[in-house]
Design a protein around this motif. Structure first.
Motif, PDB file in Angstrom:
ATOM      1  N   GLU A 222    -118.839 -43.916  52.250  1.00  0.00           N
ATOM      2  CA  GLU A 222    -119.723 -42.796  52.227  1.00  0.00           C
ATOM      3  C   GLU A 222    -121.079 -42.945  52.784  1.00  0.00           C
ATOM      4  N   ILE A 223    -121.189 -44.130  53.512  1.00  0.00           N
ATOM      5  CA  ILE A 223    -122.563 -44.420  53.811  1.00  0.00           C
ATOM      6  C   ILE A 223    -123.051 -43.478  55.184  1.00  0.00           C
ATOM      7  N   VAL A 224    -124.188 -42.998  55.093  1.00  0.00           N
ATOM      8  CA  VAL A 224    -124.575 -41.721  56.084  1.00  0.00           C
ATOM      9  C   VAL A 224    -125.727 -42.552  56.956  1.00  0.00           C
ATOM     10  N   ARG A 225    -126.677 -43.307  56.383  1.00  0.00           N
ATOM     11  CA  ARG A 225    -127.788 -43.790  57.104  1.00  0.00           C
ATOM     12  C   ARG A 225    -127.803 -45.184  56.821  1.00  0.00           C
ATOM     13  N   CYS A 246    -116.694 -47.479  58.169  1.00  0.00           N
ATOM     14  CA  CYS A 246    -117.612 -46.695  57.825  1.00  0.00           C
ATOM     15  C   CYS A 246    -117.697 -45.298  58.851  1.00  0.00           C
ATOM     16  N   THR A 247    -116.878 -44.572  58.608  1.00  0.00           N
ATOM     17  CA  THR A 247    -116.703 -43.327  59.710  1.00  0.00           C
ATOM     18  C   THR A 247    -117.484 -42.162  59.490  1.00  0.00           C
ATOM     19  N   ARG A 248    -118.511 -42.129  58.493  1.00  0.00           N
ATOM     20  CA  ARG A 248    -119.186 -41.147  58.197  1.00  0.00           C
ATOM     21  C   ARG A 248    -120.677 -41.193  58.494  1.00  0.00           C
ATOM     22  N   ILE A 249    -121.014 -42.310  59.228  1.00  0.00           N
ATOM     23  CA  ILE A 249    -122.356 -42.769  59.612  1.00  0.00           C
ATOM     24  C   ILE A 249    -123.008 -41.762  60.679  1.00  0.00           C
ATOM     25  N   ASN A 270    -117.244 -49.311  68.865  1.00  0.00           N
ATOM     26  CA  ASN A 270    -116.494 -48.888  67.618  1.00  0.00           C
ATOM     27  C   ASN A 270    -117.675 -48.144  66.898  1.00  0.00           C
ATOM     28  N   VAL A 271    -118.724 -47.600  67.403  1.00  0.00           N
ATOM     29  CA  VAL A 271    -119.593 -46.915  66.853  1.00  0.00           C
ATOM     30  C   VAL A 271    -118.693 -45.351  66.362  1.00  0.00           C
ATOM     31  N   PRO A 272    -119.063 -44.864  65.240  1.00  0.00           N
ATOM     32  CA  PRO A 272    -118.216 -43.712  64.768  1.00  0.00           C
ATOM     33  C   PRO A 272    -118.437 -42.592  65.702  1.00  0.00           C
TER      34      PRO A 272
END
Length: 410
Positions: A222-225, A246-249, A270-272
């Motif tokens: 759930e990590i965003v930042r 971590c697809t929600r970054i 691989n950056v989301p």
């Protein structure tokens, strides 16, 4: 028992003698000592020293009550002082928690020493949801106590952290954690992050990490930042696996890390796609034009992009960057392959609001460029704010825009 019974009967007899008058069956015979009693008894002293007698209320209505006399005695009233004052022990937990929520960090810790009940309430998780320990130079067991108390937000950058104590299977509730530039051993950091499963905002700027730490970060889906500026100690493969999990970054800062070209490729590939703000500056000859193209293709919703200090980025990147229709802030500082005269091409970027090109143009040429690009503010932000918990331009003690209730004051 034989000794208790006489005292009981004696007390009953004394009570009865105070409640009803004694009536004798026998008539008194005249005695010669009657005059002596009257003569020798100091009646005035007895009346002066003796307590006042009770006035008994008698009820003798009706013929049936002519012979029997009933005595009505009132019980002494309780003092109002005992019931008028409030007792802390009588207050419910909810009311005490409301009172404790108004206290500062130091006062709250003092109240925890009053009694067991207050100690339990003082460490209730509702009181420790946000803690700011900036200024606390050394954190030993205190960090474990704060996190175990249920803290959701914790700010303690530039702190020396020793080994905290956690229960074996304890999962921490912390969601927003700032450990930027702390002095902490890698094993201690591994222990802390292994108990974190609900992180949303995390800053580990300037720390030495490990494969285990990156694996623990991958568990926080759930990590965003995420701020990993200046970090080191992990491989490109573990970095790629973390980015896949971590697809929600939305904001990520991976600038000036101890990366090689494989690390940069792992980020670019691989950056989301959920990323809206990315700082990937400081890689000089490791960030290529192919990496820039891959980032633009994977992250079409970028609004803030920092490619500073990448000498392989040229003017050929302008058409690629122009594909980002949502781009508002762009940093190309010290990208020395970009000629200053080519910056006028940014007039085609209608949505760009700020442009950072420190080191590319001289101060004398800046007014001319600003006149040619009136819709863009140039060189207004020397420091990046991407994913950082506290902006360098702000002097408040916020944590990603959120305030902490309990603040350490030294």
């Amino acid at each position: 028992m034989s000794n208790e019974r006489p005292f009981k009967e004696l007390s009953e007899n004394l009570e009865g003698s105070l409640c009803r008058p004694q009536r004798s069956k026998w008539k008194r015979r005249p005695s010669c000592s009657g005059g002596l009693d009257i003569e020798n008894t100091p009646n005035e002293l007895i009346q002066q020293w003796s307590p006042p007698h009770k006035k008994f209320l008698t009820s003798a209505k009706g013929k049936e009550n002519e012979e029997n006399v009933f005595v009505l005695a009132r019980r002494p009233r309780k003092r109002r002082e005992s019931s008028a004052g409030l007792c802390w022990d009588s207050l419910p937990d909810e009311l005490l928690l409301g009172i404790l929520s108004r206290l500062s960090l130091q006062d709250l810790l003092r109240t925890s020493h009053v009694c067991k009940r207050w100690h339990r309430l003082a460490f209730d998780e509702s009181l420790w949801h946000s803690v700011d320990l900036v200024g606390k130079a050394q954190l030993d067991a205190e960090l474990g106590q704060v996190l175990s108390a249920g803290a959701l937000r914790l700010r303690c950058p530039h702190t020396c952290i020793a080994q905290p104590s956690f229960k074996c299977a304890q999962k921490l509730r912390v969601q927003h954690l700032d450990l930027s530039n702390c002095t902490v051993e890698t094993s201690v950091l591994e222990d802390i992050l292994s108990h974190c499963k609900h992180l949303q905002n995390l800053s580990l700027e300037g720390l030495v990490l490990s494969e285990s730490i990156i694996h623990s970060l991958a568990q926080n889906t759930e990590i965003v930042r995420l701020n990993l500026c200046g970090c080191s100690g992990f491989s490109p493969d573990s970095l790629a696996e973390m980015l896949k999990s971590c697809t929600r970054i939305e904001e990520m800062n991976v600038s000036w890390c101890d990366f090689n070209n494989l690390h940069v490729q792992a980020i670019a590939n691989n950056v989301p796609s959920s990323i809206t703000q990315l700082n990937i500056s400081g890689y000089r000859q490791n960030l290529t034009m192919e990496d820039v193209k891959a980032i633009v293709n994977r992250c079409p919703n970028l609004t803030n992009l920092d490619l500073s200090d990448s000498v392989l980025v040229t003017t050929d990147s302008f058409p690629v960057l122009q594909q980002l229709s949502s781009l508002r802030h762009l940093a190309l500082s010290r990208c020395y392959q970009i000629h200053p005269a080519s910056l006028i091409d940014f007039e085609k970027f209608l949505n760009v609001q700020t442009l950072e090109v420190f080191g590319l143009i001289q101060d004398s040429y800046l007014p001319i460029l600003c006149k040619g690009l009136p819709h863009i503010q140039i060189n207004t932000q020397p420091f990046s704010t991407v994913a950082r918990p506290t902006s360098a331009s702000r002097k408040d003690r916020t944590l990603w825009g959120m305030h902490c209730r309990l603040v350490y004051k030294h």
